[in-house]
Motif scaffolding. Structure first.
Motif, PDB file in Angstrom:
ATOM      1  N   ALA A   1      46.992  38.525  45.460  1.00 41.54           N
ATOM      2  CA  ALA A   1      48.083  37.562  45.552  1.00 41.54           C
ATOM      3  C   ALA A   1      47.642  36.399  46.425  1.00 41.54           C
ATOM      4  O   ALA A   1      46.979  36.584  47.446  1.00 41.54           O
ATOM      5  N   GLY A   2      47.973  35.196  46.014  1.00 37.61           N
ATOM      6  CA  GLY A   2      47.582  34.004  46.756  1.00 37.61           C
ATOM      7  C   GLY A   2      46.243  33.437  46.313  1.00 37.61           C
ATOM      8  O   GLY A   2      45.944  32.277  46.576  1.00 37.61           O
TER       9      GLY A   2
ATOM     10  N   ASP B   1      46.895  33.618  40.556  1.00 35.87           N
ATOM     11  CA  ASP B   1      47.169  32.616  39.523  1.00 35.87           C
ATOM     12  C   ASP B   1      45.898  32.291  38.745  1.00 35.87           C
ATOM     13  O   ASP B   1      44.820  32.185  39.328  1.00 35.87           O
ATOM     14  N   LEU B   2      46.059  32.131  37.437  1.00 29.45           N
ATOM     15  CA  LEU B   2      44.960  31.722  36.561  1.00 29.45           C
ATOM     16  C   LEU B   2      45.348  30.432  35.860  1.00 29.45           C
ATOM     17  O   LEU B   2      46.487  30.294  35.399  1.00 29.45           O
ATOM     18  N   TYR B   3      44.399  29.499  35.755  1.00 33.39           N
ATOM     19  CA  TYR B   3      44.627  28.278  34.994  1.00 33.39           C
ATOM     20  C   TYR B   3      43.399  28.006  34.135  1.00 33.39           C
ATOM     21  O   TYR B   3      42.265  28.015  34.621  1.00 33.39           O
TER      22      TYR B   3
ATOM     23  N   ASN C   1      50.333  41.969  38.063  1.00 34.38           N
ATOM     24  CA  ASN C   1      51.413  42.318  38.974  1.00 34.38           C
ATOM     25  C   ASN C   1      52.055  41.129  39.661  1.00 34.38           C
ATOM     26  O   ASN C   1      52.750  41.292  40.653  1.00 34.38           O
ATOM     27  N   GLY C   2      51.833  39.958  39.187  1.00 35.76           N
ATOM     28  CA  GLY C   2      52.406  38.762  39.793  1.00 35.76           C
ATOM     29  C   GLY C   2      51.550  37.578  39.451  1.00 35.76           C
ATOM     30  O   GLY C   2      50.618  37.668  38.655  1.00 35.76           O
ATOM     31  N   GLY C   3      51.859  36.461  40.044  1.00 38.66           N
ATOM     32  CA  GLY C   3      51.108  35.246  39.777  1.00 38.66           C
ATOM     33  C   GLY C   3      51.551  34.602  38.476  1.00 38.66           C
ATOM     34  O   GLY C   3      52.443  35.087  37.776  1.00 38.66           O
ATOM     35  N   THR C   4      50.918  33.491  38.171  1.00 34.58           N
ATOM     36  CA  THR C   4      51.232  32.712  36.970  1.00 34.58           C
ATOM     37  C   THR C   4      49.947  32.469  36.197  1.00 34.58           C
ATOM     38  O   THR C   4      48.913  32.162  36.793  1.00 34.58           O
TER      39      THR C   4
ATOM     40  N   GLY D   1      55.724  41.446  36.776  1.00 36.71           N
ATOM     41  CA  GLY D   1      55.989  40.325  37.662  1.00 36.71           C
ATOM     42  C   GLY D   1      55.198  39.078  37.340  1.00 36.71           C
ATOM     43  O   GLY D   1      55.393  38.045  37.957  1.00 36.71           O
ATOM     44  N   VAL D   2      54.314  39.136  36.372  1.00 36.68           N
ATOM     45  CA  VAL D   2      53.518  37.970  36.001  1.00 36.68           C
ATOM     46  C   VAL D   2      54.378  36.987  35.200  1.00 36.68           C
ATOM     47  O   VAL D   2      55.286  37.383  34.463  1.00 36.68           O
TER      48      VAL D   2
END
Length: 168
Positions: A18-19, A47-49, A70-73, A97-98
């Motif tokens: 996370a982060g 996060d992935l871009y 489990n989270g992030g965008t 949670g993603v």
């Protein structure tokens, strides 16, 4: 590209905390494993871009993959790409949670998708094989454009898909 070169059947593991974030012109993460390889495990809360590719590309994993988002965008610059795309192996994917701003496409093989919490904007495609998808009440389906089990309507080929809606 992260090749899965584990030994003695030990899968290659990738953990994005996370982060943390990965930004890429092409696929944000791409992993590969040959048909007799050890498989891969991915756990991400970061996060992935990707500007022009997929968020998480496992198309070259020809054995098994276990994915925990489990989270992030996951954000894509190209609407024709996928937040997560996999290959012909057995895939077990948990969305918890993603926020996936792109679809999910699991290739051939007997795949499992557990959508517990979070959201997907785009199609949920399971590919050929006997697949199962469980969608929990906490998962936001408002952005899902297609639910596709991947198999035809006939069980005579031995492939049967299962979609379960779980009420809380």
């Amino acid at each position: 590209v992260l090749p899965a070169l584990g030994s003695a059947g030990i899968p290659v593991r990738l953990n994005l905390a996370a982060g943390a974030s990965i930004t890429s012109q092409l696929d944000a993460i791409e992993m590969m494993s040959p048909a007799n390889g050890p498989g891969v495990e991915v756990a991400s809360s970061g996060d992935l871009y990707s500007a022009t590719g997929n968020g998480l590309n496992l198309q070259s994993v020809l054995t098994t993959s276990q994915v925990q988002l489990n989270g992030g965008t996951i954000t894509l610059g190209d609407a024709n790409q996928f937040a997560l795309v996999s290959g012909a192996g057995h895939d077990a994917v948990t969305l918890n949670g993603v926020k996936a701003l792109g679809g999910i496409s699991l290739g051939e093989g007997d795949d499992e998708l557990l959508a517990q919490a979070g959201s997907v904007s785009g199609p949920l495609l399971m590919g050929d094989g006997s697949d199962s998808m469980l969608v929990a009440n906490a998962f936001d389906i408002s952005g899902v454009t297609v639910f596709d089990g991947g198999d035809d309507a006939s069980a005579s080929d031995g492939m049967v898909d299962e979609l379960t809606w779980q009420k809380s």
